[in-house]
Motif scaffolding. Structure first.
Motif, PDB file in Angstrom:
ATOM      1  N   THR A   5      -8.070  19.491  -2.856  1.00 23.17           N
ATOM      2  CA  THR A   5      -6.988  18.575  -3.213  1.00 23.17           C
ATOM      3  C   THR A   5      -7.587  17.260  -3.681  1.00 23.17           C
ATOM      4  O   THR A   5      -8.503  16.723  -3.066  1.00 23.17           O
ATOM      5  CB  THR A   5      -6.054  18.319  -2.015  1.00 23.17           C
ATOM      6  OG1 THR A   5      -5.429  19.562  -1.658  1.00 23.17           O
ATOM      7  CG2 THR A   5      -4.984  17.302  -2.345  1.00 23.17           C
ATOM      8  N   PHE A   6      -7.052  16.753  -4.785  1.00 25.81           N
ATOM      9  CA  PHE A   6      -7.409  15.439  -5.305  1.00 25.81           C
ATOM     10  C   PHE A   6      -6.274  14.502  -4.923  1.00 25.81           C
ATOM     11  O   PHE A   6      -5.114  14.763  -5.234  1.00 25.81           O
ATOM     12  CB  PHE A   6      -7.577  15.502  -6.826  1.00 25.81           C
ATOM     13  CG  PHE A   6      -7.977  14.196  -7.444  1.00 25.81           C
ATOM     14  CD1 PHE A   6      -9.262  13.710  -7.291  1.00 25.81           C
ATOM     15  CD2 PHE A   6      -7.070  13.460  -8.183  1.00 25.81           C
ATOM     16  CE1 PHE A   6      -9.643  12.499  -7.861  1.00 25.81           C
ATOM     17  CE2 PHE A   6      -7.437  12.253  -8.755  1.00 25.81           C
ATOM     18  CZ  PHE A   6      -8.727  11.779  -8.590  1.00 25.81           C
ATOM     19  N   ARG A   7      -6.596  13.430  -4.221  1.00 28.37           N
ATOM     20  CA  ARG A   7      -5.580  12.506  -3.716  1.00 28.37           C
ATOM     21  C   ARG A   7      -5.666  11.175  -4.453  1.00 28.37           C
ATOM     22  O   ARG A   7      -6.745  10.647  -4.705  1.00 28.37           O
ATOM     23  CB  ARG A   7      -5.770  12.284  -2.221  1.00 28.37           C
ATOM     24  CG  ARG A   7      -4.749  11.309  -1.622  1.00 28.37           C
ATOM     25  CD  ARG A   7      -4.686  11.409  -0.123  1.00 28.37           C
ATOM     26  NE  ARG A   7      -3.972  12.647   0.207  1.00 28.37           N
ATOM     27  CZ  ARG A   7      -3.895  13.156   1.432  1.00 28.37           C
ATOM     28  NH1 ARG A   7      -4.487  12.548   2.445  1.00 28.37           N
ATOM     29  NH2 ARG A   7      -3.219  14.268   1.656  1.00 28.37           N
ATOM     30  N   VAL A   8      -4.496  10.645  -4.762  1.00 28.58           N
ATOM     31  CA  VAL A   8      -4.382   9.332  -5.396  1.00 28.58           C
ATOM     32  C   VAL A   8      -3.590   8.441  -4.454  1.00 28.58           C
ATOM     33  O   VAL A   8      -2.542   8.833  -3.946  1.00 28.58           O
ATOM     34  CB  VAL A   8      -3.655   9.443  -6.759  1.00 28.58           C
ATOM     35  CG1 VAL A   8      -3.473   8.073  -7.391  1.00 28.58           C
ATOM     36  CG2 VAL A   8      -4.410  10.380  -7.693  1.00 28.58           C
ATOM     37  N   MET A   9      -4.116   7.250  -4.189  1.00 29.69           N
ATOM     38  CA  MET A   9      -3.414   6.296  -3.338  1.00 29.69           C
ATOM     39  C   MET A   9      -3.217   4.999  -4.116  1.00 29.69           C
ATOM     40  O   MET A   9      -4.190   4.370  -4.543  1.00 29.69           O
ATOM     41  CB  MET A   9      -4.178   6.013  -2.048  1.00 29.69           C
ATOM     42  CG  MET A   9      -3.403   5.093  -1.118  1.00 29.69           C
ATOM     43  SD  MET A   9      -4.179   4.868   0.495  1.00 29.69           S
ATOM     44  CE  MET A   9      -5.593   3.883   0.048  1.00 29.69           C
ATOM     45  N   LEU A  10      -1.969   4.644  -4.308  1.00 25.93           N
ATOM     46  CA  LEU A  10      -1.621   3.400  -4.979  1.00 25.93           C
ATOM     47  C   LEU A  10      -1.196   2.380  -3.936  1.00 25.93           C
ATOM     48  O   LEU A  10      -0.447   2.707  -3.014  1.00 25.93           O
ATOM     49  CB  LEU A  10      -0.458   3.613  -5.945  1.00 25.93           C
ATOM     50  CG  LEU A  10      -0.660   4.647  -7.042  1.00 25.93           C
ATOM     51  CD1 LEU A  10       0.641   4.877  -7.780  1.00 25.93           C
ATOM     52  CD2 LEU A  10      -1.745   4.205  -7.996  1.00 25.93           C
ATOM     53  N   ARG A  11      -1.668   1.174  -4.090  1.00 27.20           N
ATOM     54  CA  ARG A  11      -1.203   0.056  -3.270  1.00 27.20           C
ATOM     55  C   ARG A  11      -0.385  -0.817  -4.195  1.00 27.20           C
ATOM     56  O   ARG A  11      -0.883  -1.278  -5.233  1.00 27.20           O
ATOM     57  CB  ARG A  11      -2.378  -0.727  -2.699  1.00 27.20           C
ATOM     58  CG  ARG A  11      -1.960  -1.896  -1.812  1.00 27.20           C
ATOM     59  CD  ARG A  11      -3.174  -2.739  -1.404  1.00 27.20           C
ATOM     60  NE  ARG A  11      -2.831  -3.775  -0.478  1.00 27.20           N
ATOM     61  CZ  ARG A  11      -2.276  -4.957  -0.794  1.00 27.20           C
ATOM     62  NH1 ARG A  11      -1.990  -5.233  -2.061  1.00 27.20           N
ATOM     63  NH2 ARG A  11      -1.990  -5.840   0.131  1.00 27.20           N
ATOM     64  N   MET A  12       0.888  -1.011  -3.859  1.00 27.50           N
ATOM     65  CA  MET A  12       1.763  -1.796  -4.717  1.00 27.50           C
ATOM     66  C   MET A  12       2.346  -2.981  -3.956  1.00 27.50           C
ATOM     67  O   MET A  12       2.902  -2.806  -2.878  1.00 27.50           O
ATOM     68  CB  MET A  12       2.899  -0.917  -5.258  1.00 27.50           C
ATOM     69  CG  MET A  12       2.404   0.183  -6.167  1.00 27.50           C
ATOM     70  SD  MET A  12       3.743   1.201  -6.802  1.00 27.50           S
ATOM     71  CE  MET A  12       4.425   0.106  -8.012  1.00 27.50           C
ATOM     72  N   GLN A  13       2.176  -4.156  -4.524  1.00 24.94           N
ATOM     73  CA  GLN A  13       2.797  -5.366  -3.992  1.00 24.94           C
ATOM     74  C   GLN A  13       4.123  -5.526  -4.727  1.00 24.94           C
ATOM     75  O   GLN A  13       4.156  -5.610  -5.954  1.00 24.94           O
ATOM     76  CB  GLN A  13       1.913  -6.586  -4.244  1.00 24.94           C
ATOM     77  CG  GLN A  13       2.502  -7.895  -3.745  1.00 24.94           C
ATOM     78  CD  GLN A  13       2.531  -7.973  -2.231  1.00 24.94           C
ATOM     79  OE1 GLN A  13       1.541  -7.712  -1.571  1.00 24.94           O
ATOM     80  NE2 GLN A  13       3.686  -8.325  -1.691  1.00 24.94           N
ATOM     81  N   ILE A  14       5.209  -5.547  -3.974  1.00 25.92           N
ATOM     82  CA  ILE A  14       6.542  -5.635  -4.559  1.00 25.92           C
ATOM     83  C   ILE A  14       7.046  -7.077  -4.473  1.00 25.92           C
ATOM     84  O   ILE A  14       6.835  -7.762  -3.465  1.00 25.92           O
ATOM     85  CB  ILE A  14       7.505  -4.657  -3.840  1.00 25.92           C
ATOM     86  CG1 ILE A  14       6.957  -3.232  -3.896  1.00 25.92           C
ATOM     87  CG2 ILE A  14       8.913  -4.740  -4.424  1.00 25.92           C
ATOM     88  CD1 ILE A  14       6.657  -2.711  -5.289  1.00 25.92           C
ATOM     89  N   LYS A  15       7.708  -7.509  -5.518  1.00 28.17           N
ATOM     90  CA  LYS A  15       8.229  -8.878  -5.564  1.00 28.17           C
ATOM     91  C   LYS A  15       9.210  -9.094  -4.409  1.00 28.17           C
ATOM     92  O   LYS A  15      10.008  -8.205  -4.088  1.00 28.17           O
ATOM     93  CB  LYS A  15       8.932  -9.127  -6.896  1.00 28.17           C
ATOM     94  CG  LYS A  15       7.984  -9.080  -8.080  1.00 28.17           C
ATOM     95  CD  LYS A  15       8.738  -9.196  -9.391  1.00 28.17           C
ATOM     96  CE  LYS A  15       7.784  -9.045 -10.559  1.00 28.17           C
ATOM     97  NZ  LYS A  15       8.519  -8.990 -11.847  1.00 28.17           N
ATOM     98  N   PRO A  16       9.149 -10.260  -3.765  1.00 32.45           N
ATOM     99  CA  PRO A  16      10.029 -10.547  -2.630  1.00 32.45           C
ATOM    100  C   PRO A  16      11.504 -10.339  -2.983  1.00 32.45           C
ATOM    101  O   PRO A  16      11.963 -10.735  -4.056  1.00 32.45           O
ATOM    102  CB  PRO A  16       9.741 -12.023  -2.316  1.00 32.45           C
ATOM    103  CG  PRO A  16       8.367 -12.261  -2.849  1.00 32.45           C
ATOM    104  CD  PRO A  16       8.255 -11.386  -4.068  1.00 32.45           C
ATOM    105  N   GLY A  17      12.215  -9.688  -2.067  1.00 32.02           N
ATOM    106  CA  GLY A  17      13.632  -9.444  -2.244  1.00 32.02           C
ATOM    107  C   GLY A  17      13.961  -8.215  -3.076  1.00 32.02           C
ATOM    108  O   GLY A  17      15.135  -7.860  -3.209  1.00 32.02           O
TER     109      GLY A  17
END
Length: 107
Positions: A5-17
């Motif tokens: 298995t090839f795994r992709v991990m995204l870290r996303m900062q979401i705009k407040p609110g």
């Protein structure tokens, strides 16, 4: 079928609110990822770490890296990314090969 298995991990900062809207849109467009024949599944997690307010992690598993890279450059992925982009203020991506797996007692 290979167990690799090839795994992709995204870290996303979401705009407040915008967190609730981001979660809703992610669920609405997620099928464009999971319907790809090379995709093994996708998960959305919200960080509970005190200094990561508004941070989400998206993990998706793929049959292999070449098939993920094919999807990554597809029109389908571009459309998916375009729908989520208004909510992001930053992010990063990590890729990895799963080398071992152990099931827990609760599995």
């Amino acid at each position: 079928m290979s167990d690799a298995t090839f795994r992709v991990m995204l870290r996303m900062q979401i705009k407040p609110g915008m967190e609730a809207d981001f979660e809703r849109v992610w669920k609405e467009v997620g099928g464009s990822v999971t319907s790809d024949p090379a995709n093994r599944g996708q998960w959305l997690s919200r960080s509970t770490t005190a200094d990561e307010d508004g941070v989400y992690y998206i993990i998706s598993d793929w049959v292999d890296e070449p098939q993920f890279r094919r999807f990554e450059t597809s029109d389908t992925h571009l459309s998916h990314r375009t729908k989520l982009h208004p909510y992001r203020s930053g992010g990063s991506m990590a890729t990895m090969d799963i080398v071992a797996s152990l099931s827990g007692a609760a599995a």
